[in-house]
Design a protein around this motif. Structure first.
Motif, PDB file in Angstrom:
ATOM      1  N   ASP A 269      65.652  45.910 -38.985  1.00 20.88           N
ATOM      2  CA  ASP A 269      66.445  44.875 -39.623  1.00 20.88           C
ATOM      3  C   ASP A 269      65.628  44.209 -40.728  1.00 20.88           C
ATOM      4  OD1 ASP A 269      68.337  45.444 -37.734  1.00 20.88           O
ATOM      5  OD2 ASP A 269      68.137  43.555 -36.641  1.00 20.88           O
ATOM      6  N   ASP A 270      66.325  43.598 -41.658  1.00 21.52           N
ATOM      7  CA  ASP A 270      65.700  42.756 -42.669  1.00 21.52           C
ATOM      8  C   ASP A 270      65.546  41.357 -42.079  1.00 21.52           C
ATOM      9  OD1 ASP A 270      64.868  41.347 -44.880  1.00 21.52           O
ATOM     10  OD2 ASP A 270      66.734  41.580 -46.001  1.00 21.52           O
ATOM     11  N   LEU A 271      64.320  40.849 -42.052  1.00 26.51           N
ATOM     12  CA  LEU A 271      64.074  39.552 -41.441  1.00 26.51           C
ATOM     13  C   LEU A 271      64.921  38.455 -42.093  1.00 26.51           C
ATOM     14  CD1 LEU A 271      62.512  37.739 -39.499  1.00 26.51           C
ATOM     15  CD2 LEU A 271      60.657  37.638 -41.180  1.00 26.51           C
ATOM     16  N   ASP A 272      65.059  38.493 -43.399  1.00 26.91           N
ATOM     17  CA  ASP A 272      65.848  37.465 -44.081  1.00 26.91           C
ATOM     18  C   ASP A 272      67.306  37.469 -43.618  1.00 26.91           C
ATOM     19  OD1 ASP A 272      63.687  36.537 -45.531  1.00 26.91           O
ATOM     20  OD2 ASP A 272      64.081  37.841 -47.252  1.00 26.91           O
ATOM     21  N   ALA A 273      67.792  38.641 -43.214  1.00 23.64           N
ATOM     22  CA  ALA A 273      69.185  38.742 -42.782  1.00 23.64           C
ATOM     23  C   ALA A 273      69.424  38.043 -41.444  1.00 23.64           C
ATOM     24  CB  ALA A 273      69.605  40.205 -42.691  1.00 23.64           C
ATOM     25  N   TRP A 274      68.351  37.719 -40.738  1.00 24.65           N
ATOM     26  CA  TRP A 274      68.507  37.006 -39.479  1.00 24.65           C
ATOM     27  C   TRP A 274      68.824  35.524 -39.691  1.00 24.65           C
ATOM     28  CZ3 TRP A 274      64.028  38.974 -35.799  1.00 24.65           C
ATOM     29  CH2 TRP A 274      64.312  40.286 -35.411  1.00 24.65           C
ATOM     30  N   ASP A 275      68.645  35.024 -40.902  1.00 19.83           N
ATOM     31  CA  ASP A 275      68.977  33.627 -41.224  1.00 19.83           C
ATOM     32  C   ASP A 275      68.266  32.644 -40.295  1.00 19.83           C
ATOM     33  OD1 ASP A 275      70.660  34.250 -43.368  1.00 19.83           O
ATOM     34  OD2 ASP A 275      72.374  34.563 -42.050  1.00 19.83           O
TER      35      ASP A 275
END
Length: 454
Positions: free
Chosen positions: A180-186
């Motif tokens: 996953d993209d860490l930023d996409a975890w919000d």
């Protein structure tokens, strides 16, 4: 074949037994972190904790990359995610460090059983406590309920193991596994971005954690006994979020402190952390249920929303409480002495159930963990292990005079609200709290109405 390391609250490469075991196999190593807030009983992270997690994972990814490794991020129930990644990586062995909360242990046991049934090696290790909870018992074989004999038993036990070294490099390039993209975890606040004070105060990650440990031991520990209760002195270690997220292990802190000649009172704080986790192991519902069942009869009145909001905002007109609550909001942290005062004021002067305060701290503290946060709230409330007696009510004004005599801490955090009128009378609300405690002990009904008018 590949080894999989599943990280949780152990975001470090030094003294990481699971990672050490995986690297020792000499096979490619996949390092996995799962953001699991969906498994039954797993408590979702608070807002400040999510902010810290983002920074710590960013630092860990950089540390692994410098040694030829990668960090794989996945989100979802661990019982689904971990076997999926095992299959994608072609892993033959899975390693992790043990967790001690009830729901977490159930998840881990289920995954271990499934992996072993599939013919894989699955091993867990002791990494986040100095002593396993089942190894420290009274002479009768029961868990300790009082801290001092618990800590004496820990000191009489074999000393904590020495920390393990960090791997200089990973043994071989890992296979490609989707992440996953860490930023996409919000995890970071956006609208509004309230984390400016946290960014100013903290640098999450293992390298910064080691820097802080060295600074404390080299520069601050000598005055720890004298100044640790003075919030303006900033003499505490500030290691609690590092330990909460496992950027440091207690073994590293313990042996570094011993080598530096740190005072016994500091080591005792590690013991208090240990006691909280041992208590949670034996009482998994610590965050939702009184450890002392007699407190189930406590006549809590209907909480005043206005009073509770004033406490959260730091606008009660009680200077030390307001300073602490404002420090918490701006930095994700509060000095331990002030935490006790602010908690006592909420529970005993405002007669708000300790669970309301525990929930607020869970959301706003960067170091809130599943053991220490409810454990310490129950200690203040009188319903927990080795609890402060309920009739011990911290007087915030006397505490300010004793521990912030020149007003530096209050001036820094609550200069403006210091002139607000108090929302309650400390003497009268103390008496109301004692009356409620007495009615609980006597089993008398009807105290709540009297409390509400106090």
């Amino acid at each position: 074949m590949t080894s999989l390391v599943w990280l949780r609250d152990d975001l470090r490469i030094a003294d990481n037994p699971a990672l050490h075991a995986a690297v020792a196999r000499g096979e490619p190593v996949v390092v996995l972190f799962v953001l699991d807030e969906q498994s039954p009983g797993i408590r979702p992270l608070g807002s400040a904790a999510r902010w810290w997690l983002h920074g710590s994972l960013t630092a860990l990814a950089a540390t692994l990359a410098a040694r030829g490794g990668t960090l794989v991020l996945r989100r979802g129930p661990a019982a689904i995610v971990v076997p999926d990644v095992v299959h994608e990586a072609g892993a033959s062995a899975v390693f992790w460090n043990r967790r001690y909360g009830g729901p977490e242990r159930e998840v881990d046991a289920g995954i271990k059983a499934r992996l072993r049934a599939d013919g894989l090696e699955a091993m867990s290790f002791a990494a986040s406590l100095l002593h396993e909870p089942w190894t420290v018992r009274t002479g009768a074989g029961t868990p300790y309920a009082v801290f001092t004999p618990f800590w004496n038993a820990c000191l009489a036990a074999p000393p904590p193991r020495r920390p393990l070294p960090e791997p200089a490099e990973m043994p071989a390039p890992p296979p490609e596994v989707g992440s996953d993209d860490l930023d996409a975890w919000d995890l970071l606040p956006q609208r509004p971005d309230w984390a400016a004070g946290l960014r100013k105060r903290w640098s999450p990650g293992e390298p910064a954690a080691h820097d802080r440990l060295r600074t404390f031991l080299d520069e601050d520990s000598a005055g720890y006994d004298r100044a640790r209760d003075e919030p303006a002195a900033e003499a505490t270690s500030l290691l609690s979020p590092r330990l909460r997220w496992g950027e440091l292990s207690p073994h590293q802190v313990w042996h570094a402190a011993i080598a530096a000649g740190a005072p016994a009172t500091f080591l005792r704080e590690l013991g208090w952390r240990e006691f909280a986790w041992h208590t949670l192991f034996h009482a998994p519902d610590l965050a939702t249920r009184n450890l002392r069942p007699e407190f189930d009869r406590f006549p809590w009145p209907e909480p005043s929303a206005a009073a509770r909001d004033a406490w959260q905002r730091g606008s009660t007109g009680i200077a030390l409480v307001d300073a602490g609550m404002r420090e918490l909001w701006h930095t994700g942290f509060m000095h331990n002495r002030v935490r006790m005062v602010a908690a006592s004021f909420l529970v005993k002067n405002l007669l708000v159930h300790w669970r309301h305060g525990e929930t607020w701290f869970w959301d706003t503290l960067v170091d809130a963990d599943p053991a220490a946060n409810p454990f310490n709230w129950q200690w203040v409330a009188g319903s927990g292990a080795d609890a402060a007696p309920y009739f011990r009510v911290f007087n915030p004004d006397l505490q300010r005079t004793k521990f912030d005599p020149d007003g530096a801490y209050v001036a820094r955090w609550a200069a403006a609200p210091a002139s607000l009128p108090p929302i309650v009378d400390l003497r009268a609300t103390r008496q109301a709290a004692l009356a409620a405690y007495d009615s609980m002990r006597r089993g008398m009904p009807g105290a709540a109405g009297r409390l509400q008018s106090a």
